[in-house]
Design a protein around this motif. Structure first.
Motif, mmCIF file in Angstrom:
data_model
loop_
_atom_site.group_PDB
_atom_site.id
_atom_site.type_symbol
_atom_site.label_atom_id
_atom_site.label_comp_id
_atom_site.label_asym_id
_atom_site.label_seq_id
_atom_site.Cartn_x
_atom_site.Cartn_y
_atom_site.Cartn_z
ATOM 1 N N LEU A 207 32.696 -57.894 -4.351
ATOM 2 C CA LEU A 207 33.358 -58.398 -3.150
ATOM 3 C C LEU A 207 34.144 -59.684 -3.424
ATOM 4 C CD1 LEU A 207 30.659 -57.663 -0.428
ATOM 5 C CD2 LEU A 207 32.618 -56.277 -1.135
ATOM 6 N N GLU A 208 33.619 -60.570 -4.257
ATOM 7 C CA GLU A 208 34.359 -61.796 -4.582
ATOM 8 C C GLU A 208 35.662 -61.500 -5.342
ATOM 9 O OE1 GLU A 208 31.871 -64.670 -6.474
ATOM 10 O OE2 GLU A 208 30.439 -64.746 -4.809
ATOM 11 N N PRO A 209 35.647 -60.657 -6.388
ATOM 12 C CA PRO A 209 36.919 -60.311 -7.034
ATOM 13 C C PRO A 209 37.897 -59.643 -6.069
ATOM 14 C CG PRO A 209 35.085 -59.710 -8.447
ATOM 15 C CD PRO A 209 34.494 -60.116 -7.134
ATOM 16 N N ALA A 210 37.383 -58.813 -5.177
ATOM 17 C CA ALA A 210 38.270 -58.159 -4.204
ATOM 18 C C ALA A 210 38.956 -59.194 -3.311
ATOM 19 C CB ALA A 210 37.474 -57.170 -3.351
ATOM 20 N N ALA A 211 38.196 -60.182 -2.886
ATOM 21 C CA ALA A 211 38.765 -61.215 -2.019
ATOM 22 C C ALA A 211 39.829 -62.045 -2.740
ATOM 23 C CB ALA A 211 37.652 -62.122 -1.504
ATOM 24 N N HIS A 212 39.696 -62.176 -4.052
ATOM 25 C CA HIS A 212 40.652 -62.971 -4.828
ATOM 26 C C HIS A 212 41.837 -62.146 -5.337
ATOM 27 C CE1 HIS A 212 37.241 -65.839 -5.001
ATOM 28 N NE2 HIS A 212 38.215 -66.732 -5.051
ATOM 29 N N LEU A 213 41.795 -60.830 -5.115
ATOM 30 C CA LEU A 213 42.885 -59.951 -5.542
ATOM 31 C C LEU A 213 43.359 -59.139 -4.342
ATOM 32 C CD1 LEU A 213 41.291 -58.715 -8.907
ATOM 33 C CD2 LEU A 213 43.175 -60.350 -8.665
ATOM 34 N N PRO A 214 43.921 -59.792 -3.329
ATOM 35 C CA PRO A 214 44.238 -59.119 -2.059
ATOM 36 C C PRO A 214 45.272 -58.014 -2.174
ATOM 37 C CG PRO A 214 45.245 -61.293 -2.124
ATOM 38 C CD PRO A 214 44.319 -61.215 -3.297
ATOM 39 N N GLN A 215 46.078 -57.992 -3.236
ATOM 40 C CA GLN A 215 47.103 -56.963 -3.394
ATOM 41 C C GLN A 215 46.567 -55.700 -4.053
ATOM 42 O OE1 GLN A 215 49.964 -57.571 -1.843
ATOM 43 N NE2 GLN A 215 49.002 -59.548 -1.333
ATOM 44 N N GLN A 216 45.321 -55.743 -4.493
ATOM 45 C CA GLN A 216 44.741 -54.581 -5.168
ATOM 46 C C GLN A 216 43.732 -53.896 -4.258
ATOM 47 O OE1 GLN A 216 43.483 -55.178 -9.219
ATOM 48 N NE2 GLN A 216 45.054 -56.726 -9.612
ATOM 49 N N ARG A 217 43.627 -52.567 -4.411
ATOM 50 C CA ARG A 217 42.725 -51.802 -3.550
ATOM 51 C C ARG A 217 41.381 -51.605 -4.229
ATOM 52 N NH1 ARG A 217 42.720 -45.489 -1.595
ATOM 53 N NH2 ARG A 217 41.442 -45.805 0.264
ATOM 54 N N PHE A 218 40.313 -51.816 -3.451
ATOM 55 C CA PHE A 218 38.953 -51.644 -3.935
ATOM 56 C C PHE A 218 38.250 -50.597 -3.071
ATOM 57 C CE2 PHE A 218 40.268 -55.541 -5.722
ATOM 58 C CZ PHE A 218 39.398 -55.898 -6.753
ATOM 59 N N LEU A 219 37.420 -49.763 -3.694
ATOM 60 C CA LEU A 219 36.657 -48.739 -2.971
ATOM 61 C C LEU A 219 35.171 -49.038 -3.067
ATOM 62 C CD1 LEU A 219 38.211 -45.271 -3.942
ATOM 63 C CD2 LEU A 219 38.598 -46.609 -1.869
ATOM 64 N N LEU A 220 34.466 -48.969 -1.941
ATOM 65 C CA LEU A 220 33.031 -49.175 -1.885
ATOM 66 C C LEU A 220 32.386 -47.913 -1.325
ATOM 67 C CD1 LEU A 220 30.455 -50.903 -2.005
ATOM 68 C CD2 LEU A 220 31.085 -51.834 0.245
ATOM 69 N N GLY A 221 31.616 -47.225 -2.148
ATOM 70 C CA GLY A 221 30.909 -46.032 -1.714
ATOM 71 C C GLY A 221 29.412 -46.284 -1.668
ATOM 72 N N GLY A 222 28.710 -45.558 -0.802
ATOM 73 C CA GLY A 222 27.267 -45.715 -0.693
ATOM 74 C C GLY A 222 26.847 -46.021 0.730
ATOM 75 N N SER A 223 25.577 -45.839 1.004
ATOM 76 C CA SER A 223 25.050 -46.024 2.356
ATOM 77 C C SER A 223 24.599 -47.461 2.590
ATOM 78 C CB SER A 223 23.872 -45.074 2.577
ATOM 79 O OG SER A 223 24.269 -43.726 2.424
ATOM 80 N N GLY A 224 24.665 -47.886 3.858
ATOM 81 C CA GLY A 224 24.116 -49.167 4.263
ATOM 82 C C GLY A 224 25.102 -50.311 4.350
#
Length: 362
Positions: A207-224
């Motif tokens: 989540l921290e790298p995602a917040a620092h790379l706003p132009q890149q897309r991140f996928l989060l899979g899994g429950s909860g």
């Protein structure tokens, strides 16, 4: 030989991270001639979220989540040559162990198969009167799906006759390269359920790298994760069915492995996800833990990050071509050394040696 295996679930991966481990290993053992019955309780809505039908290579017995049904299911252990009680079944684990040991016939090989050894050992150290700890003297062998020497030494010090790791792996018929799917397009993807001893590391490494790379897309899979605050460039997919894992692994530029805290601290505990993603030809980035180089070569077959800053830097310098080359090298390595056929050969030798000892002792 007949195996009675009491575990969480074979037919459902819903809140059940051990499912693919069970499937791959037991299928490979069945191909070696073992007659296997898997006993699982009907709990946690797993039966409502099945992702496979009962396979032809293993009989599956689903028993209701009651003590009476559990006792009835364990009575069948008397017919088995090998009786396995897995950790983390999720319903009356202590009673299940007690009843299995009560019903297993004399001369049968009795095994405790720990799919989360760091967590189990933590419990045992804190509680000298823990039912499992008191039962270790009655168990012939402890098998684990990771841990290396630290886990082996710990179990032996607590009274286990022996402890042997049977590491995670993958089944090439289930996990393999497929065509990319647009819905899984991203720079980085992570797949894992939200768990207390993983969440802080997910924040740090994903989540921290995602917040620092706003132009890149991140996928989060899994429950909860549905109520977890996420930056706008993170897409939460929810539970990802095992039938979609290959596409999920092969489509993004890279796939992230994040160990649970206890696994990372112990080391020598590769997640099933590592081998499955490598089996699809994915470029893997993993958090650091001792023993990585026993399975994949850092910097060549897998990329290693010590914190979120490392993850961001690795992504910034990772071209699609290099990611593809890393994934191809990882695929070659796991096909040569880390399939469930390899693990089943190891387990078969252990079973036969154990059976021979039991026969000699009679």
């Amino acid at each position: 030989m007949k195996i009675a295996f009491y575990g969480s679930s074979l037919v459902s991966a819903y809140w059940n991270g051990a499912a693919t481990y069970y499937r791959g290993l037991l299928r490979a053992l069945a191909q070696k001639g073992y007659d296997i019955t898997f006993y699982e309780p009907d709990v946690y809505d797993r039966q409502k979220n099945r992702d496979i039908d009962p396979p032809e290579w293993c009989k599956v017995v689903v028993y209701p989540g009651t003590a009476e049904a559990l006792k009835a299911a364990t009575a069948a252990a008397v017919d088995a040559d090998i009786v396995v009680k897995a950790s983390g079944v999720g319903f009356e684990d202590d009673l299940l162990l007690q009843e299995i040991l009560r019903h297993a016939r004399q001369g049968a090989l009795k095994i405790f198969w720990d799919v989360d050894a760091p967590a189990t050992l933590s419990e045992l150290r804190q509680s000298p009167e823990h039912p499992l700890r008191r039962s270790l003297a009655k168990i012939d062998l402890v098998l684990t799906y990771g841990g290396g020497d630290p886990v082996i030494d710990a179990y032996r010090s607590l009274g286990a006759a022996d402890c042997i790791p049977i590491y995670n792996a993958f089944d090439p018929e289930t996990h393999h390269p497929v065509e990319k799917e647009a819905r899984f397009a991203a720079e980085l993807a992570f797949l894992g359920n939200r768990l207390p001893d993983r969440e802080a590391r997910v924040e740090q490494f994903f989540l921290e790298p995602a917040a620092h790379l706003p132009q890149q897309r991140f996928l989060l899979g899994g429950s909860g994760w549905s109520d977890k605050p996420l930056s706008s460039n993170v897409t939460h997919l929810g539970h990802v069915s095992t039938c979609d894992h290959n596409a999920f692994n092969v489509t993004p530029k890279a796939v992230l492995n994040i160990s649970r805290s206890s696994m990372a601290e112990n080391g020598f505990s590769p997640a099933t996800r590592i081998f499955e993603a490598a089996g699809a030809g994915a470029c893997l980035i993993t958090d650091h833990w001792d023993g990585i180089d026993l399975f994949l070569k850092p910097g060549d077959e897998i990329l290693v990050a010590r914190d979120g800053k490392d993850v961001a830097q690795l992504l910034a310098g990772l071209t699609r071509q290099r990611a593809k080359e890393i994934g191809q090298r990882a695929l070659r390595r796991v096909l040569e050394e880390h399939t469930y056929a390899h693990r089943a050969t190891t387990a078969d030798a252990i079973f036969r040696a154990g059976a021979a000892r039991m026969e000699a002792a009679e």
